[in-house]
Design a protein around this motif. Sequence first.
Motif: not given
Length: 236
Positions: A93-95, A113-114, A218-219, A231-232
């Motif tokens: 999960l990415v916020f 990017y995703f 991705l990050i 980015v979290y």
Amino acid sequence: MGRAFEYRKAAKMKRWGNMSRVFPKLAKAIEMAAKNGVADPEMNSALRTAILNAKAENMPKANIDAAIKRATGKDAANFSEVNFEGKGPHGVLVFVETATDNNTRTVANVKMYFNKTGGQVVPTGSLEFFFDRKAIFEFPKPANIDLEELELELIDAGLEEIEEEEGIVLAYANYTDFGNMNQKFEELGIALTKAELKRIPNNPQVFTEAQQEDIGKLIEKLEDDDDVQAVYTNIA
């Protein structure tokens, strides 16, 4: 619990790999704070905090002054804060928090990017409840103040947890108490080295090193984007 170590480790890494990445993001935070309030940090607590965090990353005073000057110029950019939520490689999960003056560009880039790393952006609000938004304050342990006494002083301002490791203290509170906590530290005469809002996963998941390597791609793409501020993930 180890969060102190992990938070400081992240803070140190967040020279964000290199100064060419971190300084523009810090400058943007300063510009936004100055534009949304007054350009005097003595009268603008948000600007004061943005400058504090910039200094924590060794951002030169000339860069800080230039950011404030840009915010007060006639051609100052109008930044909007836009968040994105998504699922990346291996279901991570990415916020993503952004500050942009061109939402169309930012939306297209983040989605790209995703997509390129086998993930996808999901509707806003889908993942937010997987993260707790916390105000985190860092400062050297005061020589003349007992930590237990300090904890009692800060509870009324919203303190949820305090921990110390190797002379560095981290104080956690709900994000809604950011201003109250900041004010209390000023009243107590405690000089902060950092004051930030962070999203902490409330159900962190374990990923293998190989999986984290995929996730890291991705990050890295996200953090390299000038519009992305933070980015979290839910990586344990």
